[in-house]
Design a protein around this motif. Structure first.
Motif, PDB file in Angstrom:
ATOM      1  N   TYR A 181       0.832  -1.200   0.000  1.00 39.98           N
ATOM      2  CA  TYR A 181       0.000   0.000   0.000  1.00 39.98           C
ATOM      3  C   TYR A 181       0.873   1.259   0.000  1.00 39.98           C
ATOM      4  N   ASN A 182       0.620   2.172   0.959  1.00 47.51           N
ATOM      5  CA  ASN A 182       1.401   3.414   1.014  1.00 47.51           C
ATOM      6  C   ASN A 182       2.572   3.336   1.986  1.00 47.51           C
ATOM      7  N   ASP A 183       2.869   2.115   2.458  1.00 52.37           N
ATOM      8  CA  ASP A 183       3.914   1.949   3.464  1.00 52.37           C
ATOM      9  C   ASP A 183       5.291   1.659   2.875  1.00 52.37           C
ATOM     10  N   GLY A 184       5.403   1.663   1.555  1.00 57.48           N
ATOM     11  CA  GLY A 184       6.686   1.342   0.942  1.00 57.48           C
ATOM     12  C   GLY A 184       6.974  -0.148   1.017  1.00 57.48           C
ATOM     13  N   ILE A 185       8.266  -0.494   1.019  1.00 56.66           N
ATOM     14  CA  ILE A 185       8.675  -1.895   1.088  1.00 56.66           C
ATOM     15  C   ILE A 185       8.680  -2.342   2.545  1.00 56.66           C
ATOM     16  N   VAL A 186       7.928  -3.410   2.844  1.00 52.91           N
ATOM     17  CA  VAL A 186       7.844  -3.908   4.218  1.00 52.91           C
ATOM     18  C   VAL A 186       8.104  -5.411   4.235  1.00 52.91           C
ATOM     19  N   GLY A 187       8.368  -5.928   5.442  1.00 54.13           N
ATOM     20  CA  GLY A 187       8.583  -7.357   5.630  1.00 54.13           C
ATOM     21  C   GLY A 187       7.303  -8.076   6.022  1.00 54.13           C
ATOM     22  N   ARG A 188       7.383  -9.389   6.118  1.00 58.18           N
ATOM     23  CA  ARG A 188       6.206 -10.209   6.398  1.00 58.18           C
ATOM     24  C   ARG A 188       5.647  -9.985   7.803  1.00 58.18           C
ATOM     25  N   GLU A 189       6.502  -9.644   8.764  1.00 55.22           N
ATOM     26  CA  GLU A 189       6.019  -9.437  10.130  1.00 55.22           C
ATOM     27  C   GLU A 189       5.090  -8.228  10.202  1.00 55.22           C
ATOM     28  N   LYS A 190       5.431  -7.190   9.476  1.00 49.40           N
ATOM     29  CA  LYS A 190       4.572  -6.006   9.406  1.00 49.40           C
ATOM     30  C   LYS A 190       3.212  -6.379   8.800  1.00 49.40           C
ATOM     31  N   ILE A 191       3.242  -7.197   7.742  1.00 47.93           N
ATOM     32  CA  ILE A 191       2.001  -7.625   7.092  1.00 47.93           C
ATOM     33  C   ILE A 191       1.186  -8.494   8.032  1.00 47.93           C
ATOM     34  N   ARG A 192       1.842  -9.374   8.766  1.00 54.59           N
ATOM     35  CA  ARG A 192       1.147 -10.243   9.717  1.00 54.59           C
ATOM     36  C   ARG A 192       0.379  -9.413  10.751  1.00 54.59           C
ATOM     37  N   ARG A 193       1.055  -8.417  11.327  1.00 50.27           N
ATOM     38  CA  ARG A 193       0.409  -7.576  12.340  1.00 50.27           C
ATOM     39  C   ARG A 193      -0.771  -6.822  11.740  1.00 50.27           C
ATOM     40  N   ASP A 194      -0.608  -6.356  10.502  1.00 49.94           N
ATOM     41  CA  ASP A 194      -1.670  -5.617   9.845  1.00 49.94           C
ATOM     42  C   ASP A 194      -2.892  -6.504   9.594  1.00 49.94           C
ATOM     43  N   LEU A 195      -2.662  -7.741   9.166  1.00 52.04           N
ATOM     44  CA  LEU A 195      -3.763  -8.685   8.925  1.00 52.04           C
ATOM     45  C   LEU A 195      -4.481  -9.029  10.221  1.00 52.04           C
ATOM     46  N   GLN A 196      -3.732  -9.165  11.294  1.00 48.93           N
ATOM     47  CA  GLN A 196      -4.337  -9.477  12.584  1.00 48.93           C
ATOM     48  C   GLN A 196      -5.197  -8.320  13.087  1.00 48.93           C
ATOM     49  N   ARG A 197      -4.714  -7.092  12.909  1.00 47.70           N
ATOM     50  CA  ARG A 197      -5.503  -5.924  13.322  1.00 47.70           C
ATOM     51  C   ARG A 197      -6.788  -5.833  12.506  1.00 47.70           C
ATOM     52  N   TYR A 198      -6.683  -6.096  11.224  1.00 51.13           N
ATOM     53  CA  TYR A 198      -7.845  -6.019  10.343  1.00 51.13           C
ATOM     54  C   TYR A 198      -8.902  -7.051  10.756  1.00 51.13           C
ATOM     55  N   ALA A 199      -8.451  -8.278  11.041  1.00 55.40           N
ATOM     56  CA  ALA A 199      -9.378  -9.341  11.446  1.00 55.40           C
ATOM     57  C   ALA A 199     -10.043  -9.009  12.778  1.00 55.40           C
ATOM     58  N   ALA A 200      -9.295  -8.393  13.699  1.00 56.08           N
ATOM     59  CA  ALA A 200      -9.866  -8.022  14.995  1.00 56.08           C
ATOM     60  C   ALA A 200     -10.872  -6.888  14.840  1.00 56.08           C
ATOM     61  N   ARG A 201     -10.591  -5.968  13.932  1.00 58.36           N
ATOM     62  CA  ARG A 201     -11.490  -4.834  13.723  1.00 58.36           C
ATOM     63  C   ARG A 201     -12.778  -5.259  13.023  1.00 58.36           C
ATOM     64  N   TRP A 202     -12.641  -6.185  12.054  1.00 58.88           N
ATOM     65  CA  TRP A 202     -13.797  -6.644  11.280  1.00 58.88           C
ATOM     66  C   TRP A 202     -13.852  -8.170  11.290  1.00 58.88           C
ATOM     67  N   PRO A 203     -14.358  -8.763  12.355  1.00 60.66           N
ATOM     68  CA  PRO A 203     -14.393 -10.231  12.445  1.00 60.66           C
ATOM     69  C   PRO A 203     -15.354 -10.888  11.460  1.00 60.66           C
TER      70      PRO A 203
END
Length: 268
Positions: A181-203
């Motif tokens: 997205y707009n975060d530039g180049i990121v690693g998998r751990e950053k993506i993991r945390r983002d996916l977990q936050r998204y799932a918690a926000r919208w179960p």
């Protein structure tokens, strides 16, 4: 008293077998419908399986239905079958199967010339592995051996992985380093945390493809895949719905594909 108990036990057992037989017949009908349409190539055994669930998902994404991997009421109606309780349920094996794509389905799709490809395959492309990326084709051009059918299955698998009870299952689709997205180049751990936050926000999440999957070859031998996606998100009384245009940048990795870039914009 013992005879009465035995009688009821026999009655219950007979009832169970009648219900089971009816469920088998129902799923055989579903298998026959999907096989006739070129979506299913498994056994006609009336048994739920990840192969049948993958076929249901394939039918859903090609008909603009909600992507669930299950015979929900709308999918059952579209297939012309009754909505029953005993239906295949999508699991991790379902989206993993779709991600690689059944070679039989690809062969059938090519033979029927369904969904004309946006690529320029070689004349002998049908004999090539479906996940080979690019080959030279003159000045500034490339020829792809990937089909749009293969990529629609990949999109369906990616969406299903986002619904997997194992939060962050779709992380398996991403490369080690991703333009995110707009975060530039990121690693998998950053993506993991983002996916977990998204799932918690919208179960509670619902998605369906709202148009064609478009593919553009990139100069670096990658693929730009874009598709419109309708969504409905819930968390208790909170609700959000709309349409986005998702963009995936894909790279071939052996016999698989991996996401090296992802972005989205508001759809119309």
């Amino acid at each position: 008293m013992v005879l009465v108990k035995r009688f009821f036990a026999v009655v219950l057992a007979m009832g169970f077998f009648v219900v089971a037989a009816a469920a088998d017949d129902h799923l055989r009908t579903v298998q026959a419908k999907l096989k006739e349409g070129g979506f299913y190539f498994g056994k006609m055994d009336g048994a739920p399986s990840s192969e049948l669930s993958a076929a249901v998902t394939r039918y859903q994404i090609r008909n603009g239905l909600e992507i669930t991997g299950t015979l929900d009421p709308k999918t059952s109606k579209a297939l012309g079958v009754k909505a029953e309780a005993n239906t295949p349920a999508a699991d991790s094996e379902t989206w993993r199967r779709l991600r690689k794509t059944d070679p039989q389905f690809l062969a059938r799709a090519r033979a029927a010339k369904k969904a004309p490809s946006t690529f320029a395959p070689r004349e002998d492309a049908a004999d090539e592995p479906p996940t080979r990326a690019l080959e030279p084709a003159g000045e500034g051009g490339s020829r792809l051996i990937l089909s749009r059918e293969r990529l629609r299955d990949y999109v369906a698998a990616f969406v299903l992985a986002g619904l997997d009870p194992h939060v962050g299952a779709e992380l398996e689709f991403f490369a080690d380093r991703v333009r995110y997205y707009n975060d530039g180049i990121v690693g998998r751990e950053k993506i993991r945390r983002d996916l977990q936050r998204y799932a918690a926000r919208w179960p509670q999440r619902r998605f369906r493809l709202a148009g064609e999957v478009k593919v553009e070859p990139q100069p670096d031998s990658r693929l730009r895949v874009t598709f419109p996606l309708r969504y409905e998100l819930r968390n208790g009384v909170k609700h959000s719905s709309g349409k986005i245009r998702k963009t995936l940048i894909l790279e071939v990795l052996g016999e698989d594909l991996q996401i090296v870039g992802v972005d989205e914009s508001k759809g119309r």
